[in-house]
Motif scaffolding. Structure first.
Motif, mmCIF file in Angstrom:
data_model
loop_
_atom_site.group_PDB
_atom_site.id
_atom_site.type_symbol
_atom_site.label_atom_id
_atom_site.label_comp_id
_atom_site.label_asym_id
_atom_site.label_seq_id
_atom_site.Cartn_x
_atom_site.Cartn_y
_atom_site.Cartn_z
ATOM 1 N N ASN A 223 0.857 -1.087 0.214
ATOM 2 C CA ASN A 223 -0.068 0.190 -0.061
ATOM 3 C C ASN A 223 0.919 1.328 0.124
ATOM 4 O OD1 ASN A 223 -2.538 -1.250 -0.021
ATOM 5 N ND2 ASN A 223 -2.676 -1.387 1.995
ATOM 6 N N GLU A 227 1.351 4.343 -3.013
ATOM 7 C CA GLU A 227 1.277 5.522 -2.517
ATOM 8 C C GLU A 227 2.481 6.295 -3.036
ATOM 9 O OE1 GLU A 227 0.651 8.673 1.361
ATOM 10 O OE2 GLU A 227 0.738 6.284 1.525
ATOM 11 N N ASN A 307 -5.177 1.188 -6.718
ATOM 12 C CA ASN A 307 -4.529 0.834 -5.635
ATOM 13 C C ASN A 307 -3.971 -0.543 -5.753
ATOM 14 O OD1 ASN A 307 -3.148 1.229 -3.004
ATOM 15 N ND2 ASN A 307 -4.772 -0.041 -1.941
ATOM 16 N N SER A 322 -8.149 -4.010 -6.002
ATOM 17 C CA SER A 322 -6.875 -3.614 -5.140
ATOM 18 C C SER A 322 -6.171 -5.034 -4.952
ATOM 19 C CB SER A 322 -7.564 -2.790 -3.871
ATOM 20 O OG SER A 322 -6.244 -2.815 -2.873
ATOM 21 N N SER A 324 -2.695 -7.515 -5.413
ATOM 22 C CA SER A 324 -1.194 -7.513 -5.184
ATOM 23 C C SER A 324 -0.791 -8.812 -5.751
ATOM 24 C CB SER A 324 -0.591 -7.227 -3.666
ATOM 25 O OG SER A 324 0.473 -7.303 -3.694
#
Length: 332
Positions: A223, A227, A307, A322, A324
C-alpha cells in the motif's frame, strides 16, 4: 540493501525490494541519484551492501555498477550473509569506510534541497511527523545539536523522526565505534545497530546536526509503495519530466497524467491514470487503471484497477480492484 523485503512480498520474492521500480526507476537508483543531487559535490565511490548471491546475483551487481558509473563513481560490492543488523551491515563495507560519506537504507525515497552544515561532524536526516511515538526520534539541545536518539518514545521527546540517511564528515569515526560494538557483542534485539556507534561518537564529543527533508516516502509494503509511486509521479510531472515513452501505442485510449508509461506499451479501449506506472512491454485491453504500480510485460484485460501492484510477466483478467500480484502469475 541486504534485506529480503518480506513486507513487500510477493513482489520481493523474485526481485530485491530496492530494485523494484517506482515511477519507472528502481528505488535504489532514485535514492542514490537524489542524494547525489542534494550533496552537490563529486562522488568517488558507492558501496552497496547486498545479501547472498543466490538472491542478489550478477544481474543485480551489473545494475548497481551501471548506476555508480553513471554518477562518475566506482561501485564496490559487499555481502551481508546473515541478518545481524544495521551496524553489522555497515561494517561489511569497512574497507570503504574512510573520509566523508553518506549511509542510507535503500527502501526509502526523499525530496530535499539544502546545504550540509560545515560545523557538524555528522548529519542525521529527519522528517517532522504527527505520531513520533511510532518512530525513532532525535532529542535536541538549545544549540540545535542532536544529543540523543530515542526509539519509539512513550513520552514526547521531539517530533523529528530519523529516516535512515546519515552523513559523516569522517566515516572512519563511525567504523571505529562500530568495531567496538562488534568486539564487545553489544546487541539490541539480537542485532548490532548503527545507533550504538552514533551514541558512542556523541559521547566522544562529535557534533551531530539535523538535515530536514521536504518529503519522505516509504516503500515497505504494497500500500505505501503504491502511494509512494503516486507521490513521486506528481513530483516528476511538476518538474516537467518526460514520463510517457514515444513508442506507446494508443487505440481508443486515454492517459490521465501524471503517469509513467514505458517503452513498447500498448493501450486499447482503456483509460489509464492518474498516478499509474506501466513498465516496458505492458499491454492493456479494456477497463480502467488508476493509482497503481505495474511492472514490465504484464497483460491486463477488462480490469478496473485502483491501488493495485502487479509484477513482471503477469496475465490478469478479473473483477478485483485492489490487487497485489507477484511475478509470472496468471489470473484469468
Amino acid at each position: 540493501m541486504a534485506g529480503r523485503g518480506s513486507r513487500l512480498r510477493p513482489h520481493s520474492l523474485t526481485v530485491p525490494k530496492p530494485l523494484i521500480p517506482v515511477a519507472g526507476k528502481p528505488i535504489v537508483h532514485r535514492l542514490v541519484e537524489d542524494i547525489a543531487r542534494i550533496l552537490k559535490e563529486p562522488i568517488d565511490e558507492i558501496a552497496f551492501i547486498l545479501g547472498d548471491e543466490a538472491f542478489f546475483g550478477e544481474d543485480v551487481v551489473k545494475s548497481l555498477e551501471e548506476l555508480a558509473e553513471g554518477l562518475g563513481a566506482k561501485a564496490s560490492i559487499y555481502r551481508q550473509d546473515l541478518p545481524l543488523g544495521t551496524g553489522h551491515a555497515i561494517m561489511c563495507a569497512k574497507e570503504s569506510l574512510s573520509g566523508p560519506a553518506v549511509i542510507a537504507y535503500a527502501d526509502t525515497l526523499i525530496r530535499a534541497d539544502f546545504d550540509l552544515d560545515p560545523t557538524a561532524d555528522a548529519v542525521i536526516w529527519v522528517k517532522q511527523v504527527d505520531e513520533p511515538e511510532a518512530f525513532g526520534v532525535v532529542k535536541m539541545n538549545e544549540n540545535n545539536e542532536i544529543t540523543e536518539l530515542v526509539e519509539k518514545p512513550a513520552e514526547f521527546v521531539s517530533d523529528l523522526a530519523v529516516i535512515g540517511i546519515y552523513y559523516f564528515k569522517e566515516v572512519g569515526d563511525l567504523k571505529n565505534e562500530l568495531q567496538k560494538v562488534l568486539d564487545n557483542n553489544i546487541q539490541n534485539g539480537g542485532e548490532y545497530q548503527i545507533n550504538d556507534g552514533i551514541k558512542a561518537m556523541m559521547a566522544n564529543g562529535k557534533v551531530f546536526k539535523t538535515g530536514s527533508v521536504d518529503e519522505w516516502m516509504d516503500c515497505g509494503n504494497k500500500n505505501v509503495t503504491v502511494e509512494t509511486n503516486s507521490r513521486m509521479l506528481g513530483f516528476l510531472h511538476k518538474d516537467g519530466a518526460e514520463l510517457v515513452d514515444r513508442t506507446v501505442r494508443l487505440e481508443n485510449a486515454t492517459i490521465i497524467p501524471p503517469c509513467f508509461i514505458g517503452e513498447d506499451v500498448s493501450l486499447t479501449n482503456t483509460t489509464v491514470g492518474p498516478n499509474v506506472s506501466l513498465g516496458k512491454g505492458c499491454h492493456v485491453l479494456g477497463g480502467t487503471i488508476k493509482n497503481s504500480l505495474i511492472q514490465s510485460h504484464a497483460h491486463i484485460s477488462n480490469a478496473n484497477l485502483d491501488n493495485a501492484m502487479i509484477g513482471n510477466h503477469v496475465t490478469f483478467k478479473g473483477d478485483f480492484t485492489s490487487v497485489s500480484i507477484g511475478d509470472y502469475s496468471v489470473l484469468e
